[in-house]
Design a protein around this motif. Structure first.
Motif, PDB file in Angstrom:
ATOM      1  N   TYR A 167       2.966   2.581 -15.740  1.00 57.53           N
ATOM      2  CA  TYR A 167       1.863   2.672 -14.822  1.00 57.53           C
ATOM      3  C   TYR A 167       2.127   2.326 -13.644  1.00 57.53           C
ATOM      4  O   TYR A 167       2.009   2.888 -12.505  1.00 57.53           O
ATOM      5  N   SER A 168       2.917   1.306 -13.324  1.00 50.17           N
ATOM      6  CA  SER A 168       3.489   0.919 -11.908  1.00 50.17           C
ATOM      7  C   SER A 168       4.418   1.691 -11.399  1.00 50.17           C
ATOM      8  O   SER A 168       4.402   2.095 -10.180  1.00 50.17           O
ATOM      9  N   ALA A 169       5.446   2.463 -12.191  1.00 45.03           N
ATOM     10  CA  ALA A 169       6.193   3.472 -11.678  1.00 45.03           C
ATOM     11  C   ALA A 169       5.557   4.514 -11.235  1.00 45.03           C
ATOM     12  O   ALA A 169       5.944   5.308 -10.039  1.00 45.03           O
ATOM     13  N   LEU A 170       4.471   5.033 -11.984  1.00 46.57           N
ATOM     14  CA  LEU A 170       3.842   6.388 -11.676  1.00 46.57           C
ATOM     15  C   LEU A 170       2.991   6.014 -10.535  1.00 46.57           C
ATOM     16  O   LEU A 170       3.136   6.759  -9.452  1.00 46.57           O
ATOM     17  N   LYS A 171       2.250   5.038 -10.175  1.00 47.52           N
ATOM     18  CA  LYS A 171       1.373   4.221  -9.143  1.00 47.52           C
ATOM     19  C   LYS A 171       2.408   4.372  -7.937  1.00 47.52           C
ATOM     20  O   LYS A 171       1.765   5.060  -6.838  1.00 47.52           O
ATOM     21  N   ASP A 172       3.482   3.471  -8.162  1.00 50.65           N
ATOM     22  CA  ASP A 172       4.171   3.745  -7.037  1.00 50.65           C
ATOM     23  C   ASP A 172       4.758   4.958  -6.291  1.00 50.65           C
ATOM     24  O   ASP A 172       4.932   5.042  -5.251  1.00 50.65           O
ATOM     25  N   THR A 173       5.108   5.707  -7.281  1.00 49.61           N
ATOM     26  CA  THR A 173       5.544   7.027  -6.816  1.00 49.61           C
ATOM     27  C   THR A 173       4.452   7.932  -6.160  1.00 49.61           C
ATOM     28  O   THR A 173       4.641   8.429  -5.042  1.00 49.61           O
ATOM     29  N   VAL A 174       3.371   7.955  -6.743  1.00 46.01           N
ATOM     30  CA  VAL A 174       2.029   8.676  -6.114  1.00 46.01           C
ATOM     31  C   VAL A 174       1.785   8.237  -5.037  1.00 46.01           C
ATOM     32  O   VAL A 174       0.988   8.955  -4.176  1.00 46.01           O
ATOM     33  N   GLU A 175       1.682   6.863  -4.639  1.00 52.32           N
ATOM     34  CA  GLU A 175       1.027   6.204  -3.603  1.00 52.32           C
ATOM     35  C   GLU A 175       2.183   5.799  -2.377  1.00 52.32           C
ATOM     36  O   GLU A 175       1.807   6.023  -1.143  1.00 52.32           O
ATOM     37  N   ARG A 176       3.368   5.564  -2.952  1.00 52.05           N
ATOM     38  CA  ARG A 176       4.290   5.177  -1.785  1.00 52.05           C
ATOM     39  C   ARG A 176       5.700   5.869  -2.081  1.00 52.05           C
ATOM     40  O   ARG A 176       6.932   5.111  -1.707  1.00 52.05           O
TER      41      ARG A 176
END
Length: 679
Positions: free
Chosen positions: A206-215
Motif C-alpha cells: 500500500y505504501s509503495a502504491l500510495k507513494d507512487t500515485v501521490e508523489r
C-alpha cells in the motif's frame, strides 16, 4: 538472465548470471548429500554422479524465490513442516527478510502508473474503480485478491454487480487498470494469507502504491481526493481498507464490514422494499377491481340477453324485472362465467368480442393476445438475465476453471433460475388457456382450475414487473443524484417521453369525453321519444349502447384506440432515442459535463417538438369545432341505427300486440266456457 537493453541501432545486450548457490537446500535436516548412492528419481536435484545439486534458474527481473517443500498443506503449499531460512543477495540466511528488503515498484512501471492514474493531470482516475495490479515475489495471487482504488466506500459495501442489477446497469461503476511489478519483491515469496506477516506486507505494498500515485513527481504532489481510498479486495470475504494513521503516520488495515454502513443497507432495503410493497398493493388492487368490473359486466350482459330473449313480453310490459337477479337462470350464469374469460374481456375491451372478423383480423387479434401474455414477463426475464450474467462474471473473474465456473448454479444464481422457470410455467399455462378459449372448449373443471392458475400467474408476473421497474426507477433517480452528468440525459429522456405521452393521453381522453357526451346527449333525445314504446331501459341499452361504443371505436375515440396511439408514440420515441444515444456514445464522452449539457439540450428540443406535434393546440375554439365535426360524423352512422330501431319497434307493435290481444281474448273465452260447464 536479466532484462535486455537495446540501443537505437537495434543491437541488444543482456546480462546472464550463472553460478552455484551459496547453500545446499534439503527438505529435511541431515538428509544425505548428492552422490552416486542417491536415487535421482526420488531426489531429482541430484544426477547420481557428482556431489553437486543441479538447479537451473532463469529470471527476467533479477529475483528468484525457491523453496524445498515437504509435508505441505494442500490448500497452502507454502506451509510445510520443515524449517525455512532465506537468502537475498548478501543477506541471510534468515527466517524473514521483510525488514531487510526495501520493496518497491519498478521505475518504468511507476511512470506508467502515474500517467494512467492521473489523466490530464487530475488527482484521480476518470473511472470509479481502478485496479492497481501488482506482480512479483510475495504479491497476492490474482485468484486470492487485488489492490484497487475506489472513489467511494460504497463500491466496497454494495457489490458492483448488485448495483448493476437494481439500476439496470446505470449505477455500474467504470473500471480502469494498470499492472506494476515489485522490484525487489518479498522474500520468502509465500506466506500464509491468515498471518500477521501477510497484513504487514499489504501495508508495505500500500505504501509503495500510495507513494507512487501521490508523489511520483515530488515537486507536483497529487493527493488523493477526500473519500477515495486504496483497498485490498479479496475474492471472498470483506475488503481491507488501508490508510495512514494520522497519529503514528503508519499504515493501518481495517476490514470493511457491511454492518458498519447501515445507511447503505437502508438505502438498498428501501429501494427494493418500496417497489415490493407497491407491487403487492398494486397487483391486489388490480385483482379486486378486475373482479368487481367482471361481476358488473356479467350481470349487465346476462340481463341484456334475458331481455332480448323475452322481447315480446318486454314490449307488452310484462318483461322480467331488471332489478331481480333471481330471474336469470342458473345455467345462463354458468355459461356466462365460462364465456367471459380474460381473453374474451380483452376482445370486448378493444372492440366487440362477438362480432365477425376476417381471417387476417383473427390472426392480428391472436398475435395481440400473445403479446398481452408476454409483456408482463419481459422486464422479469431481462432482470433475471442481468442478475445471472453479472454475478457469474464477478464470481468467475479469477477462477482458473472459468468455463466450468460459468456453468455452475450455486447460491444466488438459483434466483434467476427460479424466475425463468416460473416464466416458462406461466407461459405454458397462458398458452394452454388461450388455446382452449380459441377452441371454445366447454368450461369444465379442468378449465376452471386452469383459469385460476392463469390469473394467479398473470398477476404474479405483473407484481414482479412492478418490482423490477419500480426498483430500476428509484435507483435511476438515485443515479441522477450521484452521477448527474451520466444519468441526467437518460432520466430526462425517459421522464420527458412519459410526460408527453401522459399529456397526449389526457388530451385525447378529454376530446373523447366531450364527443361521448355530445353523442349521448343526441341519443338521449331519441330515447325520450321512444320511452313510452319501450319502457325497458335495459332493452334500449342492449339495442343502442353497443352501437354507440362501436361508433366511437370506428372513429378512433375508444379507450383502446387512445392506448394504441400512445403506445405507437412511445415506440417512435424509442426509435428516435436509439439513434440519438448511439450518436452520443460515438461522438461525446458520457461523463463530461459540457457534453452532457449539450446532449440534454438536444433531448429537450426533441421533446418540445414531440409535444408540439401530438399535444399542442392552436386556437382554443378549434377543439369545439373538432367536437362538432366528429359528432356529425358519428351521428350519420347512428341515424341509420336509430331509424332501424324505430322501424323494428313499430313493426313489433303492429304484429305482436294484435296477435297477443287476440290470443288473450281466445284464452279468456275458453276459460269462461270451462267455468260454465263446471257450473
Amino acid at each position: 538472465v536479466g532484462a535486455g537493453i537495446c540501443n537505437i541501432g537495434g543491437f541488444c545486450c543482456s546480462t546472464s548470471c550463472v553460478g552455484y548457490s551459496k547453500a545446499d537446500m534439503f527438505p529435511t535436516p541431515d538428509q544425505p548429500r548428492c552422490g552416486s548412492l542417491i536415487n535421482a528419481e526420488t531426489m531429482p536435484w541430484c544426477d547420481g554422479e557428482g556431489m553437486d545439486q543441479n538447479f537451473r534458474f532463469t529470471s527476467r527481473r533479477g529475483q528468484i524465490s525457491f523453496q524445498v517443500l515437504v509435508n505441505c498443506e494442500d490448500e497452502s503449499p507454502g506451509n510445510c513442516t520443515n524449517e525455512r531460512v532465506h537468502h537475498f543477495q548478501n543477506i541471510g540466511p534468515k527466517e524473514n527478510l521483510d525488514d531487510d528488503i526495501m520493496v518497491d515498484i519498478m521505475a518504468e512501471n511507476k511512470k506508467i502508473l502515474d500517467e494512467e492514474f492521473h489523466p490530464g493531470g487530475a488527482n484521480s482516475p476518470a473511472s470509479e474503480i481502478y485496479t492497481l495490479g501488482l506482480t512479483g515475489p510475495g504479491t497476492p495471487e490474482i485468484s486470492f485478491g487485488k489492490f484497487l482504488w475506489t472513489s467511494t466506500v460504497r463500491h466496497l459495501v454494495l457489490q458492483p454487480w448488485l448495483m448493476s442489477v437494481v439500476s439496470f446497469g446505470l449505477l455500474e461503476p467504470d473500471y480502469g487498470q494498470t499492472n506494476s511489478r515489485l522490484d525487489p519483491g518479498f522474500c520468502p515469496a509465500y506466506v500464509d494469507t491468515d498471518t500477521t506477516q501477510f497484513n504487514d506486507r499489504l501495508k508495505l505494498m500500500y505504501s509503495a502504491l500510495k507513494d507512487t500515485v501521490e508523489r511520483f513527481v515530488p515537486s507536483d504532489p497529487k493527493i488523493l481526493p477526500i473519500g477515495s481510498m486504496i483497498a485490498f479486495l479479496p475474492v471472498s470475504g470483506n475488503a481491507k481498507v488501508i490508510f495512514t494513521d494520522t497519529n503514528t503516520n503508519l499504515p493501518l488495515v481495517v476490514l470493511v464490514k457491511t454492518a458498519d454502513y447501515p445507511l447503505f443497507i437502508l438505502l438498498l432495503a428501501l429501494g427494493i422494499g418500496i417497489p415490493v410493497l407497491t407491487a403487492v398493493g398494486g397487483a391486489g388492487y388490480m385483482w379486486l377491481r378486475g373482479r368487481v368490473h367482471l361481476t358488473e359486466y356479467r350481470r349487465a350482459k346476462l340481463m341484456q340477453e334475458l331481455v332480448l330473449r323475452n322481447l315480446g313480453a318486454v314490449l307488452s310490459g310484462k318483461g322480467p324485472d331488471e332489478e331481480d337477479d333471481d330471474a336469470i337462470p342458473v345455467e345462463n350464469i354458468k355459461e356466462m362465467r365460462g364465456r367471459t374469460s380474460f381473453f374474451y374481456m380483452y376482445e370486448e375491451f378493444i372492440g366487440n368480442a362477438e362480432s365477425q372478423r376476417t381471417v387476417f383480423a383473427e390472426w392480428l387479434l391472436t398475435a395481440s393476445q400473445l403479446t398481452l401474455v408476454i409483456v408482463p414477463t419481459i422486464f422479469v426475464y431481462m432482470t433475471a438475465g442481468i442478475l445471472d450474467d453479472g454475478y457469474r462474471v464477478a464470481r468467475c473473474e479469477v477462477r482458473p476453471d472459468r468455463c466450468q465456473c460459468m456453468k455452475e448454479t450455486v447460491g444466488i444464481l438459483w434466483v434467476p433460475f427460479v424466475l425463468r422457470l416460473m416464466i416458462y410455467i406461466y407461459f405454458f399455462i397462458a398458452i394452454l388457456e388461450l388455446g382452449l378459449y380459441l377452441l371454445s372448449v366447454s368450461f369444465n373443471p379442468f378449465r376452471q382450475v386452469l383459469r385460476v392458475l392463469f390469473y394467479l400467474g398473470f398477476f404474479f408476473m405483473i407484481a414482479l414487473t412492478i418490482i423490477c421497474t419500480g426498483t430500476m426507477f428509484l435507483f435511476v433517480v438515485l443515479g441522477v443524484l450521484l452521477r448527474p452528468w451520466l444519468a441526467g440525459p437518460y432520466a430526462l429522456a425517459v421522464l420527458g417521453a412519459l410526460a408527453v405521452a401522459a399529456a397526449m393521453f389526457a388530451k385525447m381522453l378529454k376530446y373523447q369525453i366531450r364527443v361521448t357526451r355530445a353523442v349521448n346527449k343526441a341519443v338521449q333525445a331519441y330515447r325520450s321519444k321512444v320511452a313510452k314504446q319501450i319502457p325497458s331501459k335495459t332493452l334500449l341499452d342492449a339495442l343502442m349502447g353497443k352501437k354507440i361504443q362501436q361508433a366511437l371505436h370506428d372513429n378512433g375515440l375508444s379507450i383502446p384506440n387512445i392506448v394504441i396511439y400512445v403506445f405507437f408514440f412511445l415506440v417512435v420515441m424509442i426509435g428516435v432515442y436509439f439513434f440519438l444515444f448511439m450518436g452520443f456514445e460515438a461522438f461525446t464522452k458520457s461523463s463530461d459535463q459540457d457534453a452532457a449539457l449539450i446532449n440534454m439540450g438536444i433531448i429537450v428540443g426533441v421533446l418540445a417538438a414531440a409535444y408540439q406535434i401530438v399535444v399542442g393546440d392552436g386556437d382554443p375554439g378549434e377543439l369545439n369545432h373538432r367536437v362538432e365535426v366528429m359528432l356529425d360524423r358519428i351521428m350519420v352512422s347512428m341515424e341509420a341505427t336509430l331509424d332501424m330501431v324505430a322501424r323494428q319497434i313499430d313493426i313489433a307493435n303492429k304484429l305482436y300486440l294484435p296477435a297477443r290481444k287476440a290470443f288473450d281474448e281466445e284464452y279468456s273465452d275458453e276459460s269462461s266456457s270451462e267455468e260454465e260447464e263446471d257450473f
